[in-house]
Design an enzyme around this catalytic site. Sequence first.
Site, PDB file in Angstrom:
ATOM      1  N   THR A  35      25.380 -17.103 -24.919  1.00  0.00           N
ATOM      2  CA  THR A  35      25.425 -15.712 -25.368  1.00  0.00           C
ATOM      3  C   THR A  35      24.270 -14.976 -24.714  1.00  0.00           C
ATOM      4  O   THR A  35      23.104 -15.270 -24.996  1.00  0.00           O
ATOM      5  CB  THR A  35      25.287 -15.635 -26.905  1.00  0.00           C
ATOM      6  N   LYS A  73      31.765 -10.199 -27.629  1.00  0.00           N
ATOM      7  CA  LYS A  73      30.920 -10.994 -28.535  1.00  0.00           C
ATOM      8  C   LYS A  73      29.892 -10.096 -29.236  1.00  0.00           C
ATOM      9  O   LYS A  73      29.691 -10.174 -30.444  1.00  0.00           O
ATOM     10  CB  LYS A  73      30.229 -12.094 -27.719  1.00  0.00           C
ATOM     11  N   LYS A 119      18.994 -12.573 -32.676  1.00  0.00           N
ATOM     12  CA  LYS A 119      19.152 -12.600 -31.209  1.00  0.00           C
ATOM     13  C   LYS A 119      20.359 -11.756 -30.792  1.00  0.00           C
ATOM     14  O   LYS A 119      20.272 -10.925 -29.884  1.00  0.00           O
ATOM     15  CB  LYS A 119      19.345 -14.047 -30.730  1.00  0.00           C
TER      16      LYS A 119
END
Length: 306
Positions: free
Chosen positions: A99, A174, A249
């Site tokens: 990611t 995402k 994050k």
Amino acid sequence: MTTIAFLGLGHMGLPMAKNLVDAGHDVFGFDVVPAAIQAGRAAGIAVAETPAEAVAEAEVVITMLPSGRHVLDAYRGSGDVAGLLSAARPDTLFVDCSTIAVDESRDAHALVEAAGHRGLDAPVSGGVVGAENATLAFMVGGTEGDFQTALPLLEKMGRRIVHCGGAGLGQAAKVCNNMILGISQIAVAEAFVLGERLGLSHEALFDVASNASGQCWALTTNCPVPGPVPTSPANRDYQPGFAGALMSKDLGLAEAAIGLTGVDAKMGLLAREIYREYADGPGASKDFSGIIQTIRADSASGGTAR
Ligand code: NAD
């Protein structure tokens, strides 16, 4: 069967690589941490001595690394460590499952193409349990042809695989999804604390909201109070699940994307601040639904002016 290099044998990468081995593929793993290398060997993965050795024969190179900086450094190489791009055979397919920020992902695609290879961004959701059970969701960015090449491999590691568009759009999907999730988990937690203050039982609020317009994953799967959903992290003192540090994050990546695009995303930026504080404090290793404990504590002390 495909020859695959798998870089990053951590919480996610190790079980993902193992699923590829179990499916009969030749997998050459690599990690920079000795404990991860040992765990890889114990799982039956052929672990290479160097990144270059791992990718030398690979048709597909999969990375599952902590951040965009790690991916770009691994692609380029640093010091006397050869980069993956120069060590790989021409026209290798690079699939980055980490990611990372959308702009970093587009930089990675550009590097891959400039080196004469093909690339996909393919971040996942589903966590360690999804990685172990091969039930991950993949969000994929890149060309249709490369997507079709990677699909049989992704199907060995996941269940729902969506081609989201061109370079970086897997990461875009995402980041947008996790921004919804961060905001909605806070909304559900605030509603339960408000209900407590008003004398409403958790069960009653759950029974109403889960069958009404407040219904969402943060309520019906990740319910932040113990009881209504016995499998939610609230029933095990908020052991993750999805750690507050990872939500922080991902919302940092959302913040970067908001900055790039200039979108007026007030809720997303507020969620980013709330989870940054949570991850810096009690939530680093607790599930992100544990944010309810912070909201409850702040409410007991008269609330905070955020
Ligand atoms: P992790 O820290 O457990 O694993 C990352 C691994 O990469 C580590 O073992 C590290 O030593 C290794 N590494 C770092 N640099 C390397 C290099 N140059 N070459 C080879 N290996 C290297 O992290 P994780 O939980 O497995 O997460 C990996 C990625 O997946 C992250 O981007 C994370 O945001 C994402 N993700 C994690 C989860 C989750 O629940 N853990 C869920 C979805 C997505």
